[in-house]
Design an enzyme around this catalytic site. Structure first.
Site, PDB file in Angstrom:
ATOM      1  N   HIS B  48       0.862  -1.105   0.106  1.00 29.89           N
ATOM      2  CA  HIS B  48       0.063   0.053   0.034  1.00 29.89           C
ATOM      3  C   HIS B  48       0.826   1.341  -0.032  1.00 29.89           C
ATOM      4  O   HIS B  48       0.458   2.180  -0.651  1.00 29.89           O
ATOM      5  CB  HIS B  48      -0.872  -0.025   1.189  1.00 29.89           C
ATOM      6  N   GLU B  70      -2.292  -5.437  -4.294  1.00 29.89           N
ATOM      7  CA  GLU B  70      -2.941  -5.089  -3.284  1.00 29.89           C
ATOM      8  C   GLU B  70      -4.315  -5.663  -2.952  1.00 29.89           C
ATOM      9  O   GLU B  70      -4.800  -6.181  -1.908  1.00 29.89           O
ATOM     10  CB  GLU B  70      -3.222  -3.435  -3.166  1.00 29.89           C
ATOM     11  N   ASN B 416      26.750 -21.425  -4.847  1.00 31.48           N
ATOM     12  CA  ASN B 416      27.932 -22.565  -5.139  1.00 31.48           C
ATOM     13  C   ASN B 416      27.431 -23.584  -3.930  1.00 31.48           C
ATOM     14  O   ASN B 416      27.363 -24.901  -4.267  1.00 31.48           O
ATOM     15  CB  ASN B 416      29.290 -22.099  -4.766  1.00 31.48           C
TER      16      ASN B 416
END
Lengths: 173, 697
Positions: B48, B70, B416
């Protein structure tokens, strides 16, 4: 640290035409009088030992601590290939602000002595004659006659900007 | 009066990126099927804020996009929509899109509209699916809302009667600097309107407080005006007033006020935004409460107010100490005891002040760590692995610059560890390990350093395989015997990758050496400990700040140099027996089976040494850019922390020198750059630089 600067008269009496005149700080170098725009002058210090920068030409005397800033010091005598002299009590470092490509820099210049402050108006300027190839005049803004003396007005930006050593960005090897 | 709104852009971007991080981390924490309503609220509030801000600053594309997001979140919050894994995935995608859009807006660049549209469509699809128990009204409301945002020019579906707006400012409206008259004037500018003031709450004259707002207004506005235009007028006062908006043709739907609509899930179209508005207040406040800092590329820094307060306190103490010392200046009555005490206090204050100032630049490492939950989640599902991420010590603080530069190497190391370290669940089960692997990110302070550890309980490094590969590539001679540690170090060698096949995650073999170089550049060291079959730990040790380093002061001739402690391997006295020469010139020193070149610093730097003889001096063995060299010096002085100053500010870069510092006596000392020195030594020997082209008479 104290210099003769304060003892010098600043010629700005009543009646002086200061409107279009610039003020120049002059200094002596091997008996010649040079001038720089006074607005560029940050301060004038007595000579004190510097720290060498490795592998630099002789005229770069090293660096100095100026209230926390690391400022390179250039010996103008050596820079102009004049004979070196022992530094004396009057030897001073004029710290100037220099505009160059990389931005504004602060650089100190070692000179024999500070001389005077003059008002020089544009009509006193004489262009430097062409000395031919053996004298570079790039960094000479003009010659001026003040009280029958010749003052060489320096263009400090060009002096520094045209210096390969000061501007090389990387290795010289 | 016009305000240049662009000046707030940076704050908006910083807050928005923070908001996105909050959204992302909360989304990752959401438990499927059993959502924590607080977490959803947090996500909703962040979304918001971004929507509100982008509307204010005119980033309409971001505003529209966030609006759909929203709506979806609002339904989850109201419980009308289940939190499904698909929904969370789409929301995470939406966060990515938003981040891209925001970065584009910040840099004035264009974002990939197609990609955004795709995510937008996915969001819409989610909305259309509706929650399993989603009431038709909510879906309807969402759809209507989305449509309104999407096509602002489109006519309001259903109902074209006049708007009735009830605007009831809270008593403290004036205190927020808002003027109802201005709002009413703006409303009137939208279209034909009738405004009725309700002054029934006006008190007796004697009790009248000119700074309190008593009136309320009912405005009837022409039906052709769009809802969002009306809402925009009230944008600044939505926290400080009850606003309700209704349409005559929908008179059947109750004209709800903000206070009673929020809790009923299925409300009419107008009520949904009302609820939003009510929450907007909380939203702002929570934004204020949020931790300081931001790791965007912007060069500003938000500082915890506590740090600023402590600075102010320290400066206050400094002033007191100064005045105390000032009272001692009468030479007749000077009290040395007091003077000494004062100086000690001054010293303490100065040191504390320095530390506090340094702390301003410090940010918690969570700014860097926060991105990993997402990364680990995405990557592990992509790789078909189960990984639990543990984060320890995320409040450890380090310099902002270091923090920014460490981010990429960390990402690489985590990737990794996921790709090569942790095995697939079945493999793990076979090895008798829990199916779910654990990846731990830990940070802590150790002395003046910060230590970051990335450890996994995966396969570990197979030393034999590494060695075989190194032999195959000619990195290690066939008969050379290496300790396990040395073998592990091989993975930092350029062009070395043990991945059997390339994946897009890692395995191109450009990784670890780059990581190592980055860490070195920051003045840090990286170590690896690995046990085959049980996992690996990578430990990174970094200086807390780039502005200060621990240095060893050394003297050569009459010059003092500083060697960073981090690059010193050891210092030793020269044993002439061990000095060897190659072709009569290059000097080597045999150090435990290794030959390292001797660098005569005085030759390299053209200075007058105290003694040119090797026996009189000392050798400082330094390591830089993976190579070692012994630097000949005259004397070792003390060790101290030095503040690094750039030579380039007023001069330029100097080979073999990384910067300068100011010593206690006010003189300048050069800081050596070990890597640069070694490189310089290779290109030397050569005499002093000749003076440049003569430019003066």
């Amino acid at each position: 640290m104290d210099t003769s600067m304060n003892a010098q008269p600043i010629e700005m009496g009543i009646g002086d035409n200061v409107s279009d005149a610039d003020q120049y700080l002059t200094f002596l170098l091997n008996g010649e009088e040079y001038g720089v725009d006074i607005l560029r002058v940050q301060e004038i210090k007595g000579w004190m030992a510097t720290t060498q920068i490795p592998n630099t030409p002789e005229y770069i005397r090293g660096v100095m601590n100026l209230r926390g800033a690391i400022v390179p010091i250039i010996d103008l005598r050596l820079r102009f290939n004049m004979p070196a002299i022992e530094y004396t009590a009057t030897t001073v470092v004029i710290v100037l602000k220099v505009e160059c490509e990389a931005g504004e820099r602060t650089i100190g210049f070692v000179v024999d002595a500070v001389s005077d402050v003059y008002n020089v108006s544009g009509d006193q300027f004489k262009a430097a004659p062409d000395f031919g190839s053996h004298v570079h005049t790039d960094f000479i803004r003009a010659l001026a006659t003040v009280d029958d003396k010749m003052v060489i007005l320096l263009d400090i930006d060009r002096l520094v900007g045209g210096d390969d050593v000061l501007n090389a960005s990387g290795a010289q090897h | 009066m016009s305000i240049d709104i662009a000046q707030f852009h940076q704050v908006f971007f910083e807050e928005s990126f923070e908001g996105l991080e909050v959204m992302e981390s909360s989304l990752l924490d959401l438990e499927i099927g059993q959502p924590d309503s607080e977490a959803i609220n947090t996500i909703f509030r962040a979304a918001h804020s971004i929507k509100g801000g982008s509307g204010t600053f005119g980033f309409s594309a971001i505003g529209e996009f966030t609006h759909v997001l929203e709506t979806l979140l609002d339904e989850m919050r109201n419980g009308t929509r289940d939190v499904t894994r698909e929904a969370v995935d789409v929301l995470l995608l939406a966060v990515d899109s938003l981040r891209e859009m925001l970065s584009a807006a910040r840099d004035g660049a264009d974002f990939d509209a197609n990609a955004v549209a795709e995510v937008h469509a996915k969001l819409e699809r989610q909305l259309a699916i509706g929650g399993s128990q989603g009431s038709p009204a909510a879906t309807d409301a969402a759809a209507t809302d989305a449509a309104a945002a999407d096509a602002a020019e489109a006519a309001q579906p259903g109902g074209s009667g006049d708007w009735t707006v009830v605007f009831a400012p809270h008593p403290n409206l004036f205190a927020t600097g808002n003027d109802p008259v201005r709002i009413l004037r703006e409303l009137r500018a939208l279209g034909h309107s009738e405004i009725q003031a309700d002054l029934s709450r006006l008190p007796e004259y004697a009790e009248f407080d000119p700074e309190t707002s008593y009136a309320r207004w009912t405005i009837t506005l022409d039906g052709s005006v769009e809802e969002c235009a009306i809402r925009e007028v009230f944008e600044w006062v939505e926290d400080d007033a009850d606003i309700s908006l209704s349409r005559e043709s929908r008179a059947a739907a109750p004209t709800s006020t903000a206070s009673d609509s929020a809790d009923s899930p299925a409300t009419a179209v107008a009520a949904v935004p009302d609820a939003e508005e009510r929450r907007a207040g909380e939203d702002r406040r929570s934004a204020d409460r949020r931790a300081a800092g931001g790791n965007t590329a912007a060069s500003s820094i938000r500082v915890d107010i506590g740090k600023v307060d402590s600075l102010i306190n320290l400066v206050g103490e400094l002033v007191i100490t100064q005045s105390m010392l000032g009272q001692l200046d009468d030479p007749q009555t000077v009290d040395f005891e007091k003077l000494r005490e004062g100086l000690a206090q001054l010293e303490r204050n100065t040191r504390e002040l320095q530390e506090s100032v340094m702390r301003i630049r410090m940010l918690p490492i969570s700014f860097s760590f926060n991105r990993f939950p997402r990364l680990v989640r995405d990557l592990s599902s992509k790789l078909g692995k189960e990984v639990e991420l543990k984060i320890v010590g995320e409040q450890t603080e380090l310099d902002k610059t270091v923090l920014e530069k460490i981010a990429d190497p960390l990402v690489h190391l985590v990737r990794n560890a996921l790709d090569h370290g942790i095995e697939k669940p079945d493999v793990r089960a076979e090895a008798g390990k829990p199916r779910c692997g654990t990846l731990t990110l830990a940070a802590r302070h150790e002395g003046g350093n910060i230590v970051i550890e990335i450890s996994d309980d995966g396969a570990g490094l197979d030393a034999e395989k590494l060695l075989a590969k190194a032999r195959e590539r000619g990195l290690v001679g066939a008969d050379e015997v290496l300790s396990e540690e040395r073998i592990h170090e091989l993975i930092f060698h350029p062009g070395f990758s043990t991945a059997k096949e390339l994946s897009d995650v890692s395995g191109r073999g450009v990784g670890m050496d780059v990581v190592k170089r980055n860490i070195k550049e920051l003045g840090g060291v990286i170590e690896l400990h690995s046990t085959f079959g049980a996992g690996s730990t990578i430990r990174i040790r970094l200086p807390l700040t780039l502005a200060i380093l621990d240095g060893q002061l050394v003297r050569v001739g009459n010059q003092t140099y500083i060697v960073p402690l981090v690059s010193i391997v050891e210092s030793l006295q020269v044993d002439p027996e061990r000095v060897k020469s190659v072709v009569g010139a290059a000097e080597l020193y045999r150090l435990r089976g290794e030959y390292i070149p001797i660098v005569r610093l005085y030759e390299l730097f053209n200075i007058e040494p105290q003694s040119a003889s090797l026996e009189d001096g000392l050798i400082v063995v330094v390591e830089g850019e993976g190579q070692r060299a012994g630097i000949l010096i005259d004397e070792l002085l003390g060790q101290q922390q030095v503040v690094i100053k750039s030579l380039e500010t007023n001069y330029r870069k100097v080979d073999g020198i990384s910067g300068a510092t100011i010593l206690g006596d006010g003189t300048v000392a050069m800081i050596m750059d070990a890597g640069g020195l070694i490189a310089l030594n290779r290109t030397q020997p050569q005499g002093p630089i000749p003076s440049p082209k003569v430019k003066a008479a």
